[in-house]
Design a protein around this motif. Structure first.
Motif, PDB file in Angstrom:
ATOM      1  N   ARG A 178      -0.373   2.738 -12.448  1.00  9.67           N
ATOM      2  CA  ARG A 178       0.118   3.467 -13.490  1.00  9.67           C
ATOM      3  C   ARG A 178       1.515   3.579 -13.337  1.00  9.67           C
ATOM      4  O   ARG A 178       2.191   4.554 -14.316  1.00  9.67           O
ATOM      5  N   GLY A 179       2.042   3.611 -12.248  1.00  9.58           N
ATOM      6  CA  GLY A 179       3.544   3.940 -12.158  1.00  9.58           C
ATOM      7  C   GLY A 179       3.695   5.291 -11.482  1.00  9.58           C
ATOM      8  O   GLY A 179       4.936   5.701 -11.529  1.00  9.58           O
ATOM      9  N   ASP A 180       2.695   6.005 -10.969  1.00 12.41           N
ATOM     10  CA  ASP A 180       2.974   7.286 -10.466  1.00 12.41           C
ATOM     11  C   ASP A 180       3.832   7.298  -9.329  1.00 12.41           C
ATOM     12  O   ASP A 180       3.886   6.454  -8.327  1.00 12.41           O
ATOM     13  N   GLU A 181       4.855   8.015  -9.229  1.00 10.62           N
ATOM     14  CA  GLU A 181       6.137   7.800  -8.280  1.00 10.62           C
ATOM     15  C   GLU A 181       5.920   8.090  -6.890  1.00 10.62           C
ATOM     16  O   GLU A 181       6.151   7.443  -5.945  1.00 10.62           O
ATOM     17  N   MET A 182       4.955   9.126  -6.702  1.00  7.54           N
ATOM     18  CA  MET A 182       4.461   9.248  -5.153  1.00  7.54           C
ATOM     19  C   MET A 182       3.460   8.095  -4.763  1.00  7.54           C
ATOM     20  O   MET A 182       3.809   7.768  -3.556  1.00  7.54           O
ATOM     21  N   ALA A 183       2.761   7.439  -5.445  1.00  6.38           N
ATOM     22  CA  ALA A 183       2.114   6.639  -4.936  1.00  6.38           C
ATOM     23  C   ALA A 183       2.726   5.265  -4.704  1.00  6.38           C
ATOM     24  O   ALA A 183       2.500   4.633  -4.028  1.00  6.38           O
ATOM     25  N   LEU A 184       3.673   5.143  -5.636  1.00  5.36           N
ATOM     26  CA  LEU A 184       4.547   4.045  -5.250  1.00  5.36           C
ATOM     27  C   LEU A 184       5.446   3.971  -4.041  1.00  5.36           C
ATOM     28  O   LEU A 184       5.657   3.048  -3.427  1.00  5.36           O
ATOM     29  N   LYS A 185       5.659   5.177  -3.788  1.00  2.40           N
ATOM     30  CA  LYS A 185       6.229   5.575  -2.349  1.00  2.40           C
ATOM     31  C   LYS A 185       5.789   5.184  -1.235  1.00  2.40           C
ATOM     32  O   LYS A 185       6.139   4.627  -0.294  1.00  2.40           O
ATOM     33  N   ILE A 186       4.197   5.713  -1.282  1.00  2.00           N
ATOM     34  CA  ILE A 186       3.280   5.435  -0.186  1.00  2.00           C
ATOM     35  C   ILE A 186       3.124   3.867   0.004  1.00  2.00           C
ATOM     36  O   ILE A 186       3.306   3.376   1.002  1.00  2.00           O
TER      37      ILE A 186
END
Length: 338
Positions: free
Chosen positions: A246-254
């Motif tokens: 869904r494009g969550d910023e923190m998840a994409l960092k992980i």
């Protein structure tokens, strides 16, 4: 060749379920869907062997093939186990029952079924299937490396169409390759610890355990208002992929950090095996196409290759992942028949 001339069966043993397939001796799969039976591994070896036999009977019924047509069976299980299918004397995540320690699962199943049983670990089986499926008739001329990202991180190496198993069957345990921390860790980020006890191996970054134990706690400290702060750690770790989709910023960092670790692994592999293909499998790529493609692109971006290597190699997802283990095991059984 026809079914009457014989078939091989692939059995993929898991912590919860077994999956199986049937393949003719000319390489055609007779099952195009998951065929699952409870694996009963928590009950110990005797129950699990019963379950494997039940799985074989079930998939033969689905394929409308008589048991007398079975010429060989390919079996894969999670590791650690040696090249002959003897489970580690120290046990493993899936084989906690004390009866599994040092148990020869390949020989036990062979004795039960009365046909040759060929053993591989589950990641090797999936790697073999990805290789054969991708290269087809050229499979025996090509080499590949695969990383299977799940609860842990499995892997496999294929050279000229043959799985590289090593002296003890431990080749391809890519999850426990130690990575240099430079360029992988954020300033002040602790070196991640693997369940095996090492610090900074591939699995400590690129696995569900790695997210839960290492990456998520750190990144939550960088995002103090994130919704996962109030979620139980195991459930929170499992939620990261859907958030990434869904494009969550923190998840994409992980996942970008995880992809960087896989790229570093593949960079190391390029200097050992110089493969034609780099495959990524596991739950991380069983995702929405846009996320899967982004992730694979990131892995390729972080893999440092020479210009000649980049031009000659491909990055791809392990196909039919839920069925890849069983299908790879069937391919291994067919190859053993000569």
């Amino acid at each position: 060749m026809t079914v009457q001339q014989g078939v091989v069966v692939g059995l993929d043993n898991g912590g919860t379920v077994n999956n199986a397939t049937v393949m003719t001796l000319d390489g055609n799969f007779l099952v195009d869907r998951l065929v699952e039976v409870p694996s009963r591994v928590t009950e110990g070896p005797a129950a699990a062997i019963d379950a494997l036999e039940e799985t074989l009977e079930t998939v033969l019924q689905v394929a409308s093939v008589d048991r007398s047509a079975v010429r060989a069976v390919g079996l894969d299980t999670p590791g650690p186990a040696n090249a002959h299918g003897v489970i580690s004397s120290r046990g493993s995540t899936n084989f906690l029952h004390p009866g599994w320690r040092g148990f020869d699962v390949r020989s036990a199943l062979e004795q039960r079924l009365g046909v040759p049983v060929v053993y591989n670990n589950d990641a090797n089986a999936a790697t073999l299937y990805a290789h054969v499926r991708h290269f087809g008739v050229a499979a025996d001329l090509r080499s590949s490396v695969a990383a299977i990202v799940g609860t842990g991180l499995g892997g496999g190496v294929v050279h000229k169409g043959q799985l590289v198993t090593g002296a003890t069957g431990m080749a391809g345990e890519l999850g426990h390759v130690l990575l240099p921390t430079e360029g992988l860790l954020e300033p002040g980020q602790p070196v991640p610890r693997c369940n095996c006890g090492q610090y900074g191996d591939v699995e400590s970054y690129a696995s569900l355990n790695g997210i839960r134990n290492n990456l998520l706690p750190y990144w939550l400290s960088r995002y103090p208002g994130h919704e996962l702060h109030d979620v139980e750690p195991h459930r929170a770790a499992r939620s990261v992929r859907s958030l990434g989709e869904r494009g969550d910023e923190m998840a994409l960092k992980i996942f970008e950090q995880q992809a960087r670790a896989l790229g570093t692994l593949f960079t190391i592999a390029s200097n050992f095996t110089d493969p034609d293909a780099y495959f990524v499998g596991g739950g991380v790529v069983e995702a929405a196409p846009h996320f899967r493609d982004w992730y694979l692109t990131k892995v390729a971006e972080f893999t440092v290759l020479r210009e000649e290597q980049r031009a000659a190699s491909v990055f791809a997802v392990v196909p039919d992942l839920d069925m890849a283990g069983a299908r790879g095991s069937a391919i291994a059984a067919l190859s053993a028949l000569g």
